[in-house]
Design a protein around this motif. Structure first.
Motif, PDB file in Angstrom:
ATOM      1  N   ASP A   1       0.810  -1.225   0.000  1.00 49.22           N
ATOM      2  CA  ASP A   1       0.000   0.000   0.000  1.00 49.22           C
ATOM      3  C   ASP A   1       0.841   1.272   0.000  1.00 49.22           C
ATOM      4  OD1 ASP A   1       0.970  -0.010   2.606  1.00 49.22           O
ATOM      5  OD2 ASP A   1      -0.961   0.459   3.533  1.00 49.22           O
TER       6      ASP A   1
ATOM      7  N   ILE B   1      -3.384  -6.880  -0.051  1.00 48.08           N
ATOM      8  CA  ILE B   1      -2.698  -5.604   0.102  1.00 48.08           C
ATOM      9  C   ILE B   1      -1.868  -5.672   1.381  1.00 48.08           C
ATOM     10  CG2 ILE B   1      -2.931  -3.101   0.296  1.00 48.08           C
ATOM     11  CD1 ILE B   1      -3.952  -4.262  -2.356  1.00 48.08           C
TER      12      ILE B   1
ATOM     13  N   GLU C   1       0.211  -3.929   4.101  1.00 50.66           N
ATOM     14  CA  GLU C   1       0.402  -2.605   4.695  1.00 50.66           C
ATOM     15  C   GLU C   1       1.880  -2.344   4.998  1.00 50.66           C
ATOM     16  OE1 GLU C   1      -2.051  -2.061   8.102  1.00 50.66           O
ATOM     17  OE2 GLU C   1      -3.929  -2.396   7.007  1.00 50.66           O
ATOM     18  N   GLY C   2       2.326  -1.144   4.648  1.00 52.97           N
ATOM     19  CA  GLY C   2       3.694  -0.743   4.952  1.00 52.97           C
ATOM     20  C   GLY C   2       4.730  -1.203   3.960  1.00 52.97           C
TER      21      GLY C   2
ATOM     22  N   LYS D   1       8.161  -7.258   3.717  1.00 49.81           N
ATOM     23  CA  LYS D   1       7.436  -6.618   4.811  1.00 49.81           C
ATOM     24  C   LYS D   1       6.706  -7.643   5.662  1.00 49.81           C
ATOM     25  CE  LYS D   1       5.646  -3.366   7.315  1.00 49.81           C
ATOM     26  NZ  LYS D   1       6.474  -2.605   8.264  1.00 49.81           N
TER      27      LYS D   1
END
Length: 326
Positions: free
Chosen positions: A274, A299, A301-302, A311
């Motif tokens: 994202d 998706i 995050e980060g 991630k």
């Protein structure tokens, strides 16, 4: 008076012609600067694009730690992995290179793993390692005019999807019952999606893993002309399409993953970070919405561009494993 008007008309015509010639020289330069690796190297464009791409990535401690863990594990695997180098000749006469990794298991599972723009096959070895651990035979090619493969213009997914069909042919020549996964990252993901929409795609392709794909090369080229060269997308991109058609044999508008997924029956898992500043997460969302096949969207995050597996490796590979097991 007539002679004066005639001279003015000549001056205007010469001026217009000069502007047109200079404009096409500029567009030719931009096409070469973005799509011809040998020209890009002379301009040091590869280094600049790499530096800008790195600067745009997320640099958190967890991503750095996970990246190093992955690189160490991959390097250890490569010391003993059974592999061999492959080559095929493209439809337009270029030699294309790939690395094949064997599994000791008697398996019909295969994965074709595709790198991104200005990338090379070695970048994708961590994914090859993961698939190999799951019992897959893996082929990791250098896309045309990148890495060890020959070529003229980077294909942005279009010429690449024809090239990658040759690797599919190779797999089927080795295993007629092969069940093949296409896993691509960035431009490699767009290539895999374009393949998925090809009416000649063999039924042996069982799923596509699309990691941070763009919707179409035309849109991407427009964005990058503005970002990298500070020039307006219109009318440069449309002219670039004409120039590329004449010089490279394809049009940026041909390379549309969005059009491909609308007619694909192959299950697709879309993944995107994202915080991707290179290819907006909105592109994967648009691809997901347009796809008519069985589909899922993850998706992370980060995560920045091509960082979803670093991630949150557990969510990333867990989603892939669950999707493939279905």
């Amino acid at each position: 008076m007539k002679e004066k008007k005639r001279k003015i008309r000549i001056i205007i015509c010469v001026t217009v012609l000069t502007v047109v010639v200079l404009y096409f020289i500029l567009v030719n330069f931009l096409v070469s600067a973005a799509l011809v690796p040998s020209f890009m190297q002379r301009l040091e464009a590869f280094e600049r694009i790499t530096d800008e791409s790195y600067a745009a990535q997320v640099q958190t401690s967890d991503i750095k730690v996970n990246r190093q863990i992955t690189l160490n594990a991959t390097a250890e695997w490569l010391r003993t992995a059974a592999c061999r180098k492959l080559s095929v000749i493209s439809q337009d006469g270029y030699t294309l290179i790939a690395e094949e990794f064997f599994t000791e298991e008697d398996s019909h599972k295969w994965a074709l793993v595709l790198h991104g723009y200005t990338g090379w096959k070695e970048e994708m070895y961590p994914f090859a390692y993961w698939y190999h651990e799951q019992g897959y035979h893996v082929i990791v090619p250098d896309l045309r005019c990148q890495g060890e493969s020959e070529g003229d213009f980077i294909g942005m997914g279009w010429t690449d999807h024809f090239d990658c069909m040759l690797w599919i042919d190779y797999i089927l020549s080795q295993d007629a019952d092969a069940q093949i996964i296409l896993h691509g990252q960035s431009m490699g993901a767009a290539t895999a999606l374009i393949m998925a929409g090809d009416e000649n795609l063999p039924e042996n392709i069982t799923a596509v893993i699309s990691d941070c794909a763009y919707t179409d090369a035309y849109s991407m080229f427009g964005e990058k002309i503005e970002d990298w060269f500070s020039l307006p997308a219109f009318p440069l991109v449309d002219t670039a399409c004409l120039v590329l058609r004449l010089r490279g044999g394809y049009d940026l508008k041909d390379a549309s993953a969005l059009e491909a997924v609308e007619k694909s029956n192959v299950p697709i898992l879309f993944i995107h970070g994202d915080m991707d500043d290179m290819i907006s997460v909105r592109m994967s969302e648009a691809l997901y919405d347009a796809a008519c096949c069985r589909k899922e969207l993850l998706i992370v995050e980060g995560a920045g561009h091509a960082q979803a597996h670093e991630k949150d490796p557990e969510a990333y590979f867990g989603a892939i494993k669950a999707f493939l097991e279905e």
